[in-house]
Design a protein around this motif. Structure first.
Motif, mmCIF file in Angstrom:
data_model
loop_
_atom_site.group_PDB
_atom_site.id
_atom_site.type_symbol
_atom_site.label_atom_id
_atom_site.label_comp_id
_atom_site.label_asym_id
_atom_site.label_seq_id
_atom_site.Cartn_x
_atom_site.Cartn_y
_atom_site.Cartn_z
ATOM 1 N N UNK A 133 0.835 -1.211 0.000
ATOM 2 C CA UNK A 133 0.000 0.000 0.000
ATOM 3 C C UNK A 133 0.872 1.264 0.000
ATOM 4 N N UNK A 134 2.172 1.115 -0.286
ATOM 5 C CA UNK A 134 3.096 2.261 -0.151
ATOM 6 C C UNK A 134 2.797 3.397 -1.113
ATOM 7 N N UNK A 135 2.082 3.106 -2.218
ATOM 8 C CA UNK A 135 1.829 4.182 -3.177
ATOM 9 C C UNK A 135 0.482 4.852 -2.947
ATOM 10 N N UNK A 136 -0.311 4.372 -1.978
ATOM 11 C CA UNK A 136 -1.641 4.934 -1.723
ATOM 12 C C UNK A 136 -1.527 6.389 -1.284
ATOM 13 N N UNK A 137 -2.260 7.287 -1.991
ATOM 14 C CA UNK A 137 -2.135 8.721 -1.723
ATOM 15 C C UNK A 137 -3.520 9.360 -1.683
ATOM 16 N N UNK A 138 -4.260 9.177 -0.561
ATOM 17 C CA UNK A 138 -5.656 9.627 -0.535
ATOM 18 C C UNK A 138 -5.839 11.137 -0.669
ATOM 19 N N UNK A 139 -4.931 11.932 -0.098
ATOM 20 C CA UNK A 139 -5.139 13.392 -0.126
ATOM 21 C C UNK A 139 -4.967 13.988 -1.528
ATOM 22 N N UNK A 140 -3.803 13.762 -2.192
ATOM 23 C CA UNK A 140 -3.701 14.250 -3.587
ATOM 24 C C UNK A 140 -4.772 13.652 -4.491
ATOM 25 N N UNK A 141 -5.142 12.403 -4.234
ATOM 26 C CA UNK A 141 -6.177 11.764 -5.061
ATOM 27 C C UNK A 141 -7.496 12.524 -4.928
ATOM 28 N N UNK A 142 -7.877 12.850 -3.697
ATOM 29 C CA UNK A 142 -9.142 13.552 -3.459
ATOM 30 C C UNK A 142 -9.108 14.960 -4.047
#
Lengths: 152, 156
Positions: free
Chosen positions: A1-10
């Motif tokens: 899950x190291x590439x998960x980027x919820x803030x920039x994604x949102x």
């Protein structure tokens, strides 16, 4: 899950939604990229705004990479963008792989009248049953394709 | 429609394109490998799955949903005489077959048309090959559409 980027994604998702809202409330047009792109082909009466939109799409990505550098791929301090390559054991030349992907995407989005933006963002927002069916099919098939190729 | 309105429509298209491209970079949906890591559901049990794409598309839909609700209270957009809503409602083999072909292309590459064009900003090797194939595929698809019907479908 190291590439998960919820803030920039949102934040990026909000920008994309805003882009679709601007085109809809301003011009009454659906921000569906495959449609905007596909209908550049003659005969068309409305090539100008479509071309301007697509140039904006490129410049928007480029500009954002300078304003907010280093988020991942692209721009100063970003990683070099790379296209996917076929699984080594399949013995398929990368150019054949990438051509097949482009051809299927162009053909499929034209026949099915939409892609991730037209059916995905705009169609679901319009509560279109047609778009919901398309979204379920192309997400399902894409997930199955990745499961078969194992290229991740 | 005079040229002043035409100019405003062009400016709206430019603004929308810029916002869309910025959103694709900020969300990193311009990275084909990141999109593939979302589509790789086989990695869910091992913790290697990247759910970012869902965090992109849901807020985008919510914003557009509010805009569509608001537009239902108006007869026309700001700079045109009507909302160009896709007219087709039918769920048929064309829709499902087209979506399935697109799903294969998307799964092979991790790119859909928006990121493919936005990627011109960062020019990965062989992108032009993909874009030419995309254009050719779209053209081939248009051959199978009767002209009248194509018009009614317009942009979805």
């Amino acid at each position: 899950m190291d590439s998960f980027s919820p803030l920039p994604a949102t934040l990026g998702g909000l920008l994309i939604g805003l882009a679709a809202a601007v085109l809809w409330l301003g011009n009454g047009r659906i921000a569906g990229i495959s449609g905007i792109f596909g209908q550049l082909l003659p005969p068309t009466k409305s090539a100008t705004w479509r071309l301007v939109f697509l140039v904006g799409l490129v410049l928007g990505a480029l500009g954002a990479a300078y304003v907010v550098p280093g988020l991942g791929v692209g721009g100063p301090g970003g990683r070099t963008a790379e296209l996917a390559t076929p699984p080594a054991s399949w013995g398929i030349p990368p150019l054949v792989w990438i051509s097949a992907a482009g051809l299927l995407t162009g053909l499929g989005t034209r026949i099915g009248n939409g892609c991730t933006s037209g059916h995905g963002v705009c169609g679901l927002a319009r509560l279109s049953l047609r778009s919901l069916v398309a979204v379920v099919v192309f997400f399902g098939v894409a997930i199955a394709t990745v499961a078969v190729t194992g290229i991740v | 429609m005079g040229t002043a309105v035409e100019l405003r429509r062009i400016l709206v298209a430019a603004l929308s394109g810029l916002l869309f491209g910025a959103g694709l970079y900020v969300s990193q949906m311009v990275d084909p490998l990141k999109v593939l890591r979302f589509l790789d559901f086989g990695a869910i049990p091992t913790g290697g799955w990247d759910p970012s794409l869902a965090f992109v598309i849901v807020p985008a839909i919510v914003v557009m949903f509010v805009a569509v609700r608001f537009s239902r209270t108006r007869t026309a957009p700001l700079f045109d005489v009507r909302f160009h809503e896709p007219e087709l409602k039918r769920i048929d083999a064309r829709l499902v077959g087209g979506a399935a072909l697109f799903g294969v292309g998307w799964g092979l590459s991790g790119i859909c048309p928006g990121p493919a064009i936005a990627l011109i900003a960062f020019m990965p090797a062989n992108l032009w090959v993909y874009l030419l194939a995309l254009f050719a595929g779209s053209w081939l698809g248009s051959l199978s559409l009767p002209g009248r019907r194509d018009k009614a479908l317009t942009t979805a």
